[in-house]
Design a protein around this motif. Structure first.
Motif, short mmCIF file in Angstrom:
data_model
loop_
_atom_site.label_atom_id
_atom_site.label_comp_id
_atom_site.label_asym_id
_atom_site.label_seq_id
_atom_site.Cartn_x
_atom_site.Cartn_y
_atom_site.Cartn_z
N ARG A 240 0.84 -1.19 0.00
CA ARG A 240 0.00 0.00 0.00
C ARG A 240 0.88 1.25 0.00
N PHE A 241 0.85 2.00 -1.08
CA PHE A 241 1.53 3.29 -1.09
C PHE A 241 0.83 4.20 -2.09
N GLU A 242 0.84 5.47 -1.75
CA GLU A 242 0.09 6.46 -2.51
C GLU A 242 0.68 6.65 -3.89
N GLY A 243 -0.20 6.72 -4.90
CA GLY A 243 0.24 7.03 -6.24
C GLY A 243 0.63 5.85 -7.09
N SER A 244 0.44 4.62 -6.58
CA SER A 244 0.81 3.45 -7.37
C SER A 244 -0.10 3.34 -8.59
N GLU A 245 0.48 3.30 -9.79
CA GLU A 245 -0.29 3.20 -11.02
C GLU A 245 -0.51 1.76 -11.45
N SER A 246 0.09 0.82 -10.75
CA SER A 246 -0.08 -0.59 -11.10
C SER A 246 -0.89 -1.36 -10.07
N THR A 247 -1.49 -0.65 -9.12
CA THR A 247 -2.40 -1.25 -8.15
C THR A 247 -3.82 -1.09 -8.65
N ALA A 248 -4.52 -2.21 -8.82
CA ALA A 248 -5.89 -2.18 -9.37
C ALA A 248 -6.85 -2.81 -8.38
N ASP A 249 -8.12 -2.85 -8.75
CA ASP A 249 -9.14 -3.39 -7.85
C ASP A 249 -8.87 -4.84 -7.49
N ARG A 250 -8.29 -5.62 -8.42
CA ARG A 250 -8.06 -7.04 -8.17
C ARG A 250 -6.71 -7.33 -7.52
N THR A 251 -5.91 -6.29 -7.34
CA THR A 251 -4.61 -6.46 -6.70
C THR A 251 -4.78 -6.77 -5.22
N TYR A 252 -3.98 -7.70 -4.71
CA TYR A 252 -3.96 -7.93 -3.27
C TYR A 252 -2.99 -6.93 -2.66
N VAL A 253 -3.49 -6.04 -1.83
CA VAL A 253 -2.69 -4.97 -1.25
C VAL A 253 -2.33 -5.34 0.18
N PHE A 254 -1.03 -5.27 0.49
CA PHE A 254 -0.58 -5.60 1.84
C PHE A 254 0.01 -4.36 2.50
N ASN A 255 0.04 -4.35 3.82
CA ASN A 255 0.45 -3.17 4.57
C ASN A 255 1.84 -3.30 5.17
N THR A 256 2.53 -4.37 4.85
CA THR A 256 3.87 -4.59 5.37
C THR A 256 4.89 -4.22 4.29
#
Length: 269
Positions: free
Chosen positions: A82-98
């Motif tokens: 998870r970081f602001e401004g990522s252009e390759s993170t989409a709705d189906r991406t699994y986003v982690f906080n570590t």
């Protein structure tokens, strides 16, 4: 991946140093029957490696930057921090906080296991401990290393024991770094000699060796539930291409890698 993580087991296999052209030629020629049956359409996807050698490439992949499709993007990623401004993170991406995918999956309840191969996973020094140190459990033995003609068989046997030791409800993220394509690989080709050294042909023979045993790995990881599988090279290597040899350099033979992902249904071979 947001609908996969937490439900399926996960397998990431890096075929260390595997060239894209060798992988595609062998698949097209029917010389990879066990791998090709799972590749979408029976073919490898052409991608660009995130690094030109093992350490750099795996640091990127463990941060969610898998090999990038070799076509104009943007290309949504399967996993992303998870970081602001990522252009390759989409709705189906699994986003982690570590800081990395491995610890992110551990936070999601996965048992994270590394079965290392090349020296960056041997835990014999500080540098060789960084990548395996990301995992809750890591394995390396001399018989898993680049000098062992039976390295992948030994790794598969360890993976079978790892899976057998898990409780039925424990989700697994298994990572295997396969060293057999990496030099030295001359011993995989009948008639080849140490003096003659490695070649594109011995590299191909090493991939055929991996194919002969990978069905056991697939059977193990899919024995408890469906398993989402990623199999790719971390980088290629040059065998005299345009005068270049080895890797950690900017030649096409190094940057262009084979990639595939697919589901192994429970009980798959």
């Amino acid at each position: 991946m947001s609908r996969v993580v937490g439900y399926d087991d996960l397998l990431l296999v890096t075929l260390d140093t595997l060239r894209f052209d060798v992988a595609t030629e062998l698949a097209a020629a029917g010389r990879l029957p066990n791998l090709a049956r799972h590749l979408p359409g029976g073919r490898w996807e052409m991608r660009h490696a995130p690094g030109s050698f093992t350490y750099a490439s795996h640091q990127a992949m463990f941060a969610g930057f898998l090999p990038t499709p070799a076509a104009a993007g943007p290309h949504p990623r399967l996993f992303a921090a998870r970081f602001e401004g990522s252009e390759s993170t989409a709705d189906r991406t699994y986003v982690f906080n570590t800081p990395d995918l491995v610890s992110g999956l551990a936070d999601a309840g996965y048992r994270t296991v590394c079965i290392g191969g090349v020296g960056f996973f041997n835990k014999r020094g500080a540098l060789g401990s960084v990548l395996p140190g990301m995992f809750q459990e890591s394995h390396w033995e001399p018989e898993f290393g680049v000098a062992s003609p039976t390295a992948f068989e030994a790794q598969v046997a360890r993976a079978e024991r790892v899976v057998a030791g898990l409780s039925a409800d424990q989700r697994l993220f298994l990572f295997v770094n396969v060293p057999s394509l990496h030099q030295p690989n001359w011993f995989h080709l009948p008639g080849a000699t140490r003096e003659a050294g490695d070649s594109r042909e011995t590299h191909a023979a090493a991939l055929e060796y991996v194919d002969r045993h990978i069905g056991r790995l697939f059977a193990a990881v899919s024995s408890r539930r469906r398993c989402f599988t990623i199999i790719c090279s971390d980088h290629g290597t040059a065998y005299g291409d345009d005068g270049w040899s080895g890797h950690r350099l900017g030649h096409e033979s190094v940057w262009t890698v084979p990639y595939a992902h697919f589901f192994l249904e429970q009980g798959a071979l």
